[in-house]
Design an enzyme around this catalytic site. Structure first.
Site: not given
Length: 886
Positions: A287, A331, A614, A618, A712
């Site tokens: 793992i 928009d 805005d 929305d 690693d």
């Protein structure tokens, strides 16, 4: 329905009286029936719950199980060494804390909506005007609307005196709407066209009026939006889905490894308990413990980079999601355009004369801030005055030469405004308004213009209406807002200053056309999106023709693309919209519900949708989209809190740059996953093959953990800092349905992992055979670390590293030098050597280890060359098939 009724019908339905209002008894009764005029809250999650939710991930669960098993193994062996378990748990907790911190600004959309709700309202009750808290209002209350105040509830206008209300928080359009109490609207009409209604959270900017409350609290338009936001859940991001897949694959792989090794051990007649502990220990090594933390670090680095480019990231996974987006729903006003009206066309014998007259016929004021002139007023009038300033016409100076002495304000019935000015001993009457109306009041037009003493005088001729109407038609076809200007000079003023006496027998001067123009760089950004396989869709509350004109200019609406209004959208079932959504590029006069429907239709097609906005209107779509993007300058708090990303410059160009960064981050995360899993497979192959071949374990558990967390992690983080590849915005968007290991990546990972494992075994075998077990393990330990560091250069690009260059990523160079140094120090310094159970090597052993460690470069270069030839062959075959089909 209230907008479809006459005023008296509304009053009758609500059982109220315009002059007297409601009684206190009736108000109490209605408050019990309808509740308070306030917005409901969604129950918040505690920080504890949020912290626990961070562990609801397959990869995290595996890491926790791995740490427990590691501790159990240590206890069963009587070693009482829990370092591995502590490190793994530490990484898991760090990752969870990072997630909670990034999401600490929990959803505040409802709170922001509440802040926008006005605190006090002027209401008529028992025939008297009083101030009451806004939340005490009920249906049927008669309220007064005044300039500068929020509208306290949804209401039907009863009286309006030049009443203008700015509804941008609901419609997205900043142009104030002139209200008309006598208008009767059709049932199916856009919110922005309901000129006989006013809505909670909008702002009265001009005039005054009286209205009757029709809806309160959660039944208002803004309340409906709040309800949508409480009901809808934000979708899982592509990165979250794909990392979930990685976790599941690793989990299944670990289980498979345990079973296989356990069976092999039994076949070799090794004690079952010993084999169980060996197989579990190997699974723990398999793992990549650092993966969640490394991904979090990469996203955080991406956040910092994007902040420097005007993008503030509220939620970490949003960084990568934007890079995966295949559709950007934007928009229009303020994002694609400048949110500022500008004069772009003047049709007149003399442009300056038209602008001079129109400038005088405005109510704008000019202030000076830090030496810069600033025009204050309505957008249309501001555009005229600013055009005058640009051409040397100063309103303040003109008003000294032609002082205003009277006026007839604009109203929606006349569609005109008139001002009266003193000019010497005479009077100049200036009228501006809608061309079709103003032309009917004109009898002449200007033929020639003379300039004297800072003023223009015109000679006239008979009116040629056909030419003027043709010009007006041409300007309207370009979606310009057209204002006509006319005037007349008189010796005396009539006793009564009204439209009938002043607004007739005028001399037509010209037509002024204006529009909210596109932002600089947006057209190029839309083209970049197209090259990147991203479709740009315009969603606006503006009128269809205006939206189409801007969309065509920007390259959003092309041949074959369709534009549709919200009213037309209402007639289309959702399943049909989902089927044909790709045909539409422009949506005009839309409501919040429409925006959510559009987003969900695209998502149903498998698109990753980015949505900009805005206003309050929305916010539901921002939340439902895969990536919500709010405007930082002019955006409401509601929109910002519903969004994942906030643009500090409100610019579409910034979205495209952020998309590029997002793609780069996704590439880099993919490279890190590629690198980490390949190296872990190398570790598995080393241990597994050693067991199969009957060798002593080439690497010890502490050595594997060191390699996992040091050699690693350093290159993996450095890979996260790779710059974008040159063709990154010429590639198609990442397919959200494809797994992270698609397109042969899994095969590459297995091949490269096998290569690292086999080369490590070669180093171990040479050392073990000729110098003994301790030297063999030391050479294997060094080789594994060096092999991974060297291999990181192979992973940085699918192209040859000799083509992309070794030195482009200084962080990768740094990680290589630091990793090599640390790995060597562990062997050279005795105290560390004892901890990790390694020994010093002689020069020959160092040379052998170094040669083996460098072998990944030529091996992977050969693989890349073969892959390149195969790809070219596939492209050639596809082209040949296309030619045959033609």
């Amino acid at each position: 329905m209230w907008h479809t009724l006459k005023k008296q019908e509304v009053l009758n339905n609500l059982k109220t009286n315009e002059a007297q209002g409601l009684t206190e008894e009736e108000v109490t009764k209605r408050q019990k029936e309808y509740g308070k005029n306030k917005l409901e809250e969604k129950k918040k999650e505690s920080y504890v719950v949020k912290f626990i939710k961070q562990f609801n991930d397959f990869m995290i669960i595996i890491l926790i199980i791995a740490s427990i098993l590691s501790a159990v193994i240590s206890f069963m062996q009587g070693e009482n060494d829990y370092v591995d378990s502590i490190i793994i748990i530490g990484i898991v907790i760090f990752n969870a804390l990072m997630g909670v911190i990034q999401e600490a600004k929990a959803e505040k959309s409802i709170e922001s909506l509440k802040q926008m709700t006005p605190q006090m309202a002027k209401v008529i009750r028992n025939g008297k005007g009083i101030l009451v808290p806004a939340e005490e209002l009920v249906k049927g209350d008669i309220i007064e609307l005044e300039a500068g105040n929020f509208v306290p509830a949804d209401c039907r206008i009863l009286k309006s005196h030049n009443l203008k209300i700015e509804e941008s928080s609901l419609t997205g359009e900043t142009e104030p709407v002139l209200k008309d109490d006598n208008m009767i609207c059709k049932e199916q009409v856009a919110l922005g066209d309901m000129k006989n209604m006013a809505f909670m959270a909008s702002i009265t900017v001009n005039g005054h009026g009286k209205a009757v409350v029709t809806e309160t609290g959660m039944n208002t338009k803004v309340g409906q939006i709040a309800n949508m936001m409480m009901e809808d859940e934000a979708p899982e991001t592509p990165l979250q889905r794909k990392l979930g897949e990685v976790g599941k694959i690793l989990g299944l792989a670990c289980l498979a490894i345990c079973v296989i090794i356990f069976i092999i051990g039994l076949l070799k007649k090794i004690a079952p308990v010993e084999m169980f502990m060996t197989s579990v220990g190997l699974a723990v090594a398999a793992i990549p413990e650092g993966l969640p933390a490394i991904v979090t670090i990469m996203l955080s680095i991406g956040v910092t980079r994007m902040a420097k480019k005007n993008s503030i990231i509220r939620k970490l996974p949003a960084v990568e999601t934007l890079g995966s987006s295949s559709v950007i729903c934007s928009d229009k006003t303020g994002t694609l355009t400048q949110n500022k009206m500008k004069v772009v066309d003047v049709r007149s014998i003399n442009k300056d004369f038209s602008i001079q007259l129109a400038t005088l016929c405005t109510d704008c004021e000019i202030t000076v801030e830090n030496g810069i002139k600033k025009v204050i007023g309505e957008p249309t009038e501001k555009a005229i005055v600013e055009e005058g300033i640009n051409t040397g016409i100063q309103k303040n100076e003109l008003e000294v030469l032609l002082p205003r002495i009277n006026e007839i304000p604009f109203d929606s019935n006349r569609k005109m405004m008139t001002t009266v000015h003193k000019i010497g001993s005479k009077y100049r009457i200036i009228t501006k308004g809608a061309p079709d109306v103003l032309l009917q009041r004109c009898s002449k037009e200007v033929l020639q213009v003379n300039y004297s003493g800072g003023l223009y005088q015109g000679t006239v001729r008979s009116l040629n209406t056909s030419t003027i109407q043709n010009n007006n038609r041409q300007m309207a076809q370009k979606a310009l807002r057209v204002i006509a200007v006319a005037y007349k000079d008189v010796d005396f003023l009539p006793s009564k200053i009204d439209s009938a006496n002043l607004e007739n027998n005028l001399t037509f001067v010209g037509l002024i056309g204006m529009i909210d123009p596109p932002r600089e760089g947006v057209k190029e950004a839309v083209q970049t999106c197209r090259q990147a396989g991203i479709k740009t869709v315009m969603i606006t509350g503006d009128h269809l023709e205006t939206a189409k004109a801007i969309a065509k200019d920007l390259g959003i609406l092309n041949n074959g693309d369709m534009a549709i209004t919200g009213q037309e959208l209402d007639k289309i079932p959702q399943n049909q919209l989902e089927k044909n959504i790709k045909d539409y590029s422009v949506f005009a006069r839309v409501t919040p519900e429409h925006k959510v429907r559009i987003v969900k239709a695209w998502q149903k097609k498998g698109a990753v949708v980015a949505m900009t906005g805005d206003g309050v209107n929305d916010s539901p779509a921002l939340k439902n989209a895969d990536i919500g993007i709010a405007m930082g300058k002019n955006g409401t708090d509601v929109a910002k809190n519903a969004a994942d990303i906030i643009l500090t410059d409100d610019n579409f160009v910034t979205i495209v740059e952020a998309t590029k960064q997002g793609r780069n981050i996704y590439d880099n995360i993919k490279k890190a996953i590629h690198f980490l899993i390949a190296t872990n497979i190398g570790e598995i192959v080393t241990i597994f093959m050693g067991l199969v071949l009957g060798l002593k374990s080439p690497l010890l558990a502490i050595q594997l953990l060191w390699i996992n967390l040091v050699t690693d992690s350093l290159p993996a983080i450095a890979l996260g800092l790779e710059k974008p590849e040159k063709d990154i915005m010429r590639r198609k968007p990442i397919n959200s349905k494809k797994g992270i290991f698609a397109d042969g990546l899994w095969n590459k990972i297995i091949t490269e992992g096998a290569m690292i494992g086999i080369l490590t075994l070669v180093a171990f075998s040479i050392g073990n055979k000729y110098y003994g077990l301790e030297v063999g393990r030391t050479m294997a330990f060094l080789s594994m670390g060096f092999l991974e560091l060297v291999h990181s250069f192979n992973v940085k690009s699918e192209k040859s590293i000799f083509a992309t260059g070794f030195l482009e990523n200084k962080y990768l160079i740094g990680s290589f030098i630091l990793g090599t140094f640390i790995q060597a120090i562990v062997v050279i310094i005795p105290i560390f050597a004892r901890i990790f159970e390694v020994v010093s090597l002689n020069p020959a052993q160092w040379i052998i280890t170094t040669i083996i460690s460098l072998l990944p470069i030529p091996i992977i270069e050969l693989q890349k060359k073969i892959d390149c030839k195969n790809d070219s062959k596939r492209i050639f075959i596809k082209e040949q098939q296309s030619v045959k089909n033609i």
